[in-house]
Write an enzyme that holds these catalytic residues in place. Structure first.
Site, PDB file in Angstrom:
ATOM      1  N   GLY A  71      37.196  36.512  24.023  1.00 19.73           N
ATOM      2  CA  GLY A  71      38.103  35.453  23.569  1.00 19.73           C
ATOM      3  C   GLY A  71      39.464  35.549  24.249  1.00 19.73           C
ATOM      4  N   THR A  72      40.014  36.750  24.299  1.00 17.90           N
ATOM      5  CA  THR A  72      41.363  36.913  24.862  1.00 17.90           C
ATOM      6  C   THR A  72      41.397  36.466  26.322  1.00 17.90           C
ATOM      7  OG1 THR A  72      41.831  38.703  23.322  1.00 17.90           O
ATOM      8  CG2 THR A  72      43.176  38.626  25.318  1.00 17.90           C
ATOM      9  N   ASN A 152      41.774  33.061  11.696  1.00 17.57           N
ATOM     10  CA  ASN A 152      41.016  34.299  11.505  1.00 17.57           C
ATOM     11  C   ASN A 152      41.373  35.021  10.206  1.00 17.57           C
ATOM     12  OD1 ASN A 152      43.444  34.527  13.052  1.00 17.57           O
ATOM     13  ND2 ASN A 152      42.996  36.659  13.420  1.00 17.57           N
ATOM     14  N   GLN A 180      36.783  31.963  16.017  1.00  9.57           N
ATOM     15  CA  GLN A 180      36.269  32.080  14.644  1.00  9.57           C
ATOM     16  C   GLN A 180      35.371  30.909  14.262  1.00  9.57           C
ATOM     17  OE1 GLN A 180      36.476  34.710  12.788  1.00  9.57           O
ATOM     18  NE2 GLN A 180      38.053  35.852  13.886  1.00  9.57           N
ATOM     19  N   HIS A 202      31.376  38.938  20.641  1.00 14.45           N
ATOM     20  CA  HIS A 202      31.294  39.945  19.576  1.00 14.45           C
ATOM     21  C   HIS A 202      31.576  39.392  18.176  1.00 14.45           C
ATOM     22  CE1 HIS A 202      35.586  41.043  18.557  1.00 14.45           C
ATOM     23  NE2 HIS A 202      35.796  40.400  19.682  1.00 14.45           N
ATOM     24  N   THR A 238      31.309  40.410  40.038  1.00 13.77           N
ATOM     25  CA  THR A 238      29.872  40.341  39.744  1.00 13.77           C
ATOM     26  C   THR A 238      29.666  40.105  38.250  1.00 13.77           C
ATOM     27  OG1 THR A 238      29.428  41.783  41.590  1.00 13.77           O
ATOM     28  CG2 THR A 238      27.694  41.611  39.934  1.00 13.77           C
ATOM     29  N   CYS A 325      44.054  43.222  14.714  1.00 20.60           N
ATOM     30  CA  CYS A 325      45.086  43.659  15.660  1.00 20.60           C
ATOM     31  C   CYS A 325      46.343  44.051  14.906  1.00 20.60           C
ATOM     32  CB  CYS A 325      45.435  42.534  16.627  1.00 20.60           C
ATOM     33  SG  CYS A 325      44.016  41.599  17.121  1.00 20.60           S
TER      34      CYS A 325
END
Ligand code: PLP
Length: 381
Positions: A71-72, A152, A180, A202, A238, A325
């Site tokens: 996401g980041t 979130n 989310q 994830h 790659t 976080c």
């Protein structure tokens, strides 16, 4: 006692179906998708298959899907990529809200500090809602809007169709942080009317270190990573073939189960909410709002979230105080502060987020322990 995990907005375990897929792929060998030999072609065909799957679930074209590390990265690529990709637009305004994930706030702060971009961070009310009137006023001369689909911490869902259509009518690009929202809310990019969308593997029972950026054809995007012609020159390097294949399997799974799963989780969330509201001095954040079915954010008067989380951890429950976080720091959640909560109250906020493996029995166990923990913490004051 077995642990009970109630923090699915922070991360999710691999779905068994995804694990199976990964194990079967990892048991063999896949060549570099850029190689021309048969092994390489096999790698390319895995990649093409995953891209086609993700694109069809988003109602997008495969050429509009870029695989990233999460996401980041997708959010950074969306915000910086659009800015650096449109040097001739002359527009230097970017619009967001005060309750976004730190990846949005920090990418925009970078552009503000480095490039003189003017960032408007729209306030929210005490329920976490943004004023559409204020939003509309912020649009002239704006290059791009970036908002989250669902918060979130509180689970509050923003009115994306309306916001996207207002942006479109002013010629402003619209990026949706759907980290989310993926697997929990409809993600048809055509119906939503958006230009860019980010989500992460994830959070949807897929592998960590995988993500997607949808970028509508015609939107000019500069890469952040140079080095090869992968991902149509939007992200060199790659490709993480196994991760990408796992992400596509996970996205397919959660998309197919979405409505049924939301119904199931909502019922369980409702049970938790009812018990919590019967505890004196309890407060449920954004209670009346449209929220993610799995998310519940609450606090108890006079109890800090640090002590509540630690006691529940000892009892075998993994829950968190707002975003992962921010946890670990004593700072109250920026989301609840933006909603106008006093610091002391915001410091008490705890988030329970349910997921695919959550059972009624786990909820029963949580509810059998929570009121006693609250009482003990109050007595110990
Ligand atoms: N956006 C939102 C709304 C999030 O909740 C998160 C993670 O918690 C992110 C972005 C960042 O995603 P990732 O952890 O994949 O980098």
């Amino acid at each position: 006692m077995p642990r009970i995990y109630l923090d699915y907005n922070a991360t999710t375990p691999l779905a068994p179906e995804v694990r199976e897929r990964l194990l079967s792929l990892m048991g063999g060998f896949t060549g570099n998708p850029s190689s021309l030999h048969r092994e390489g072609r096999e790698g390319r065909s895995l990649l093409n298959e995953a891209r086609a799957k993700v694109a069809s679930l988003l109602h997008a074209d495969p050429a509009e899907v870029i695989f990233t590390s999460g996401g980041t990265e997708s959010i950074n690529l969306a915000l910086k990529g659009v800015f650096y990709g449109s040097p001739r637009s002359g527009k230097k305004n970017m619009v967001t809200t005060s309750v976004e994930h730190s990846s949005v706030h920090q990418a925009l702060a970078f552009l503000a500090g480095r490039e003189g971009v003017r960032v408007t961070s729209l306030p929210v009310d005490h329920d976490g809602r943004v004023s559409l009137e204020e939003y509309e006023k912020s649009l002239p001369e704006t290059l791009m809007v970036s908002v989250t689909y669902a918060n979130n911490e509180t689970g509050v869902i923003f009115p994306i169709r309306e916001m996207a259509s207002l942006a479109k009518s002013r010629g402003v690009l619209f990026h949706l942080d759907a980290v989310q929202g993926a697997g929990r809310l409809p993600l048809n990019v055509k119906e939503l009317g958006i230009d860019l969308l980010s989500f992460s593997g994830h959070k949807i029972y897929g592998p960590t270190g995988t993500g997607v950026l949808y970028c509508r054809r015609g939107v000019s995007l500069a890469p952040l990573i140079q080095g090869g012609s992968q991902e149509r020159e939007k992200r060199g390097g790659t490709e993480n073939i196994f991760g990408i294949a796992g992400l596509a399997t996970a996205f397919e799974l959660v998309s197919a189960e979405r409505e049924k799963e939301n119904e199931r989780l909502k019922k369980m969330r409702q049970r938790i909410e009812t018990t919590i509201s019967q505890i004196p001095g309890s407060f449920v954040n954004s209670r009346g709002e449209a929220r993610l079915a799995n998310t519940l954010n609450f606090s108890f008067e006079g109890i800090s979230n640090q002590s509540l989380l630690a006691s529940l951890d000892l009892e075998g429950f993994a829950i968190s105080g707002g975003s992962a976080c921010a946890s670990g720091s004593m700072e109250p959640s920026h989301v609840l502060i933006a909603m106008g909560q006093p610091r002391e109250m915001a410091k008490g906020a705890v988030r329970v987020s349910l997921g695919r493996p959550t059972t009624e029995k786990e909820v029963d166990q949580f509810l059998s322990v929570l009121p006693g923990v609250v009482q003990r913490l109050r007595e110990a004051r």
